[in-house]
Structure formats: structure tokens, C-alpha cells
Motif scaffolding. Structure first.
Motif, PDB file in Angstrom:
ATOM      1  N   PHE A   1      -1.455  10.635   2.436  1.00  0.00           N
ATOM      2  CA  PHE A   1      -2.355   9.482   2.589  1.00  0.00           C
ATOM      3  C   PHE A   1      -3.379   9.476   1.456  1.00  0.00           C
ATOM      4  N   ILE A   2      -3.673   8.299   0.950  1.00  0.00           N
ATOM      5  CA  ILE A   2      -4.729   8.113  -0.055  1.00  0.00           C
ATOM      6  C   ILE A   2      -5.878   7.397   0.655  1.00  0.00           C
ATOM      7  N   ASN A   3      -7.058   7.988   0.664  1.00  0.00           N
ATOM      8  CA  ASN A   3      -8.147   7.388   1.453  1.00  0.00           C
ATOM      9  C   ASN A   3      -9.348   7.008   0.588  1.00  0.00           C
TER      10      ASN A   3
ATOM     11  N   ARG B   1      -2.254   3.347  -0.355  1.00  0.00           N
ATOM     12  CA  ARG B   1      -2.895   4.112   0.712  1.00  0.00           C
ATOM     13  C   ARG B   1      -1.933   5.132   1.316  1.00  0.00           C
ATOM     14  N   ARG B   2      -0.694   5.111   0.844  1.00  0.00           N
ATOM     15  CA  ARG B   2       0.300   6.080   1.306  1.00  0.00           C
ATOM     16  C   ARG B   2       1.260   6.330   0.146  1.00  0.00           C
TER      17      ARG B   2
ATOM     18  N   ARG C   1       4.934  12.601   3.023  1.00  0.00           N
ATOM     19  CA  ARG C   1       3.908  11.576   2.789  1.00  0.00           C
ATOM     20  C   ARG C   1       2.586  12.210   2.420  1.00  0.00           C
TER      21      ARG C   1
ATOM     22  N   GLU D   1       7.135  14.446   7.128  1.00  0.00           N
ATOM     23  CA  GLU D   1       6.939  13.462   8.189  1.00  0.00           C
ATOM     24  C   GLU D   1       8.178  13.339   9.060  1.00  0.00           C
TER      25      GLU D   1
ATOM     26  N   HIS E   1       0.828  -1.220   0.000  1.00  0.00           N
ATOM     27  CA  HIS E   1       0.000   0.000   0.000  1.00  0.00           C
ATOM     28  C   HIS E   1       0.863   1.272   0.000  1.00  0.00           C
ATOM     29  N   ILE E   2       2.187   1.114   0.005  1.00  0.00           N
ATOM     30  CA  ILE E   2       3.099   2.264   0.067  1.00  0.00           C
ATOM     31  C   ILE E   2       3.728   2.487  -1.302  1.00  0.00           C
TER      32      ILE E   2
ATOM     33  N   LEU F   1      -5.471   0.491  -4.203  1.00  0.00           N
ATOM     34  CA  LEU F   1      -4.522  -0.365  -3.491  1.00  0.00           C
ATOM     35  C   LEU F   1      -3.534   0.499  -2.694  1.00  0.00           C
TER      36      LEU F   1
ATOM     37  N   LEU G   1      11.488  13.320   4.614  1.00  0.00           N
ATOM     38  CA  LEU G   1      10.568  12.277   4.165  1.00  0.00           C
ATOM     39  C   LEU G   1       9.190  12.923   4.169  1.00  0.00           C
TER      40      LEU G   1
END
Lengths: 174, 174
Positions: A172-174, A124-125, A170, A149, A88-89, A122, A168
Motif C-alpha cells: 500500500f502507498i499511503n 495507492r497500491r 501487494r 496477499e 490507483h493500482i 495517484l 500475488l
């Protein structure tokens, strides 16, 4: 650039192999970013075409091409693992030929990647690393919704050997 | 384990290819850790031997094998890039067969990796990620000098699909 500007973004397909090998060589000289694990210089046409076919079919990896007036000027990719625990990354990379910096193409490509990730369900990050000194890129990523982050010490090294901090970042994909 | 315990650590060589393919399959089932980018299941004996030869020659990549009474029971690796800008960053991985957990072999392997990195002089930062819930591993890494650098949200996913935080940990090599 010519006055009339036609920008097209689309996913790469195996038929793009020869043109991509050429542009990846140029991008490797101009920028920090490797689109594929293996340098394009070491890849045969057949290997590149196979890689592109696999990328095109992958649910969590993609490669987009930016064309300006029919010429490839940049690439954007998401790389992710097959391993369920981290599938998911997605690691985001964007690379543009220097002549085409500053025209908003990076933002366009990033929007395309985020849309692609949202549709696939699929990922999510999304994550990326960027040198702390690269304010322009950081600003673009924040505009697109990325958050800092962590700061990674010795995360990169300059040409004169000095260690550099990298962020770093990030999304999020929701 | 038998009462008499003989532990040997050494770098992998091409002749280990067949035995390593076997043990990597078992480790892939038992643990989270992939020693090489490509699953051992998909690798021919020739590919594995070539990979091992390249690892053995690399100044910033290595693979160590732990033997107990002549049997391979664990692996430890450092992975790094050829790219000058990040060639000083090594990603550490340690993987032990479950029957051999809790006997200090993880610490032994980690010490060996750190020594190897210190002698090579190219690596200047070792890093790893570990699930926040994996207290035993975190304790081992801290004992070896690693520090928590960041908490990565959604850095892993459990078997039931829940997102897990992971720590990014680092050790400077000076």
C-alpha cells in the motif's frame, strides 16, 4: 563487472528508444518479464519513442533504466490503467540482465519505483506476481515491504508444462 | 424488451466492427468493463476490424456478441497472453446493456465462454475480478462454477473515492 562500478538510475526518455529495443530483446530471452504490452521485437523505433514519451508524461505509469558504467543492464516499470476505478493500482515489474543479478540492483530499482509512486500521490497500491518457487525474488519484495496477499493456482506454467503457484503480493502507498 | 424474444450468441467477425464501436461506447458509459485494451472511442473502423480478425483467429482469446431480436445487447470476452508461461490463463469479461440485465443473458454468455474454452484445450484457468459488494454478479459466477480464490484489498475504487475489496475468482478448465 569491472571493479569500479558506477550505477545510475533514471526515467526513460524517447531518445532511449533504440537502446531499449535492443536490451528488451535480450531481457525477453533471459527473463519472464515483458515491460510493455507489445514485444519489443515487433516495435518500430518510432512506436517505441512514442511509447516512451507517453510513459514519461503518465502520472501512474513509469519506466526506469538502470545503467552500470553507462550500459543499460535493467529496467523497472509501473503499469496502471487510465480507468478511474483502478487507476490507483500499479503493477510492478523489474527485469535485470542475468550477468547483473545478485548485486542489489533489483532492490535499488524497487526503492526507486516506490519513491516515484509515493511522490505521485495517484498510486495507492502496488502489486506484482511471483512464482512461489522464486524464493530470492520473494525475499527481495518482502524486504521492500510487499506482503503476500494470495496464492494463485495455475498462475504460471514451467517449460515442461507443469502448473505453478504464484503469489500475488501487494504494497500500500499511503 | 418485446414479448417475442430471440436471443443469438455468436463470435464477432470483422464485419461487426462498426456496430461494435457503437455498442462499446454505450457499454463504457454504463458499466465498468473494457472489452479491449484500448477504448473503442479511440479506435478507427480499420483498427477495430483488424482487432476482430485477430481475436477470431486466436486460440486463447475470443469475443462473443449477444443479439436480442437482431440488436447487439452484450459482449463476452476471454483475454489471454501469447506468452507460453501464462497462455493458459484467460481473463473473462461480460458486459450487458443495462436494459437487458436480469434476463439470464449473463449466464448464457458465460456458458458460451466456458464451452469455447473447453473446446480449445489451450486455456486451463479462467479468472475474473468482481467487487465484493456486487452480490448479483458473484452469485452468477458461483452458479457457473467459479470459486473465490482471494480478496484483493484496494482492488477498486468507488465514484466517491473509497477503496473497495474485490474478489479474484477462478474456474479450472480440465
Amino acid at each position: 563487472m569491472s571493479e569500479e562500478l558506477q550505477v545510475t538510475l533514471r526515467e526513460a526518455i524517447p531518445d532511449d528508444a533504440a537502446a531499449l529495443i535492443e536490451v528488451m530483446k535480450q531481457l525477453a530471452e533471459e527473463t519472464d518479464f515483458l515491460i510493455m504490452d507489445q514485444p519489443a521485437l515487433e516495435m518500430t523505433l518510432e512506436m517505441m519513442a512514442l511509447n516512451l514519451a507517453a510513459l514519461y508524461e503518465s502520472p501512474n505509469n513509469c519506466l526506469f533504466i538502470a545503467f552500470v558504467n553507462g550500459k543499460i543492464v535493467g529496467l523497472a516499470s509501473i503499469k496502471a490503467s487510465d480507468d478511474y476505478r483502478v487507476a490507483h493500482i500499479g503493477e510492478v515489474g523489474i527485469s535485470l540482465l542475468k550477468d547483473y543479478w545478485g548485486f542489489g540492483l533489483g532492490s535499488l530499482l524497487m526503492e526507486e519505483l516506490i519513491l516515484w509512486a509515493e511522490e505521485g500521490q495517484l498510486l495507492r497500491r502496488l502489486e506484482l506476481t511471483v512464482q512461489v518457487r522464486n524464493q530470492r525474488a520473494i525475499h527481495l519484495y518482502e524486504k521492500m515491504g510487499f506482503e503476500k496477499e494470495a496464492t494463485i493456482a495455475r498462475g504460471a506454467r514451467s517449460e515442461d508444462g507443469a502448473f505453478l503457484d504464484v503469489y500475488l503480493m501487494r504494497l500500500f502507498i499511503n
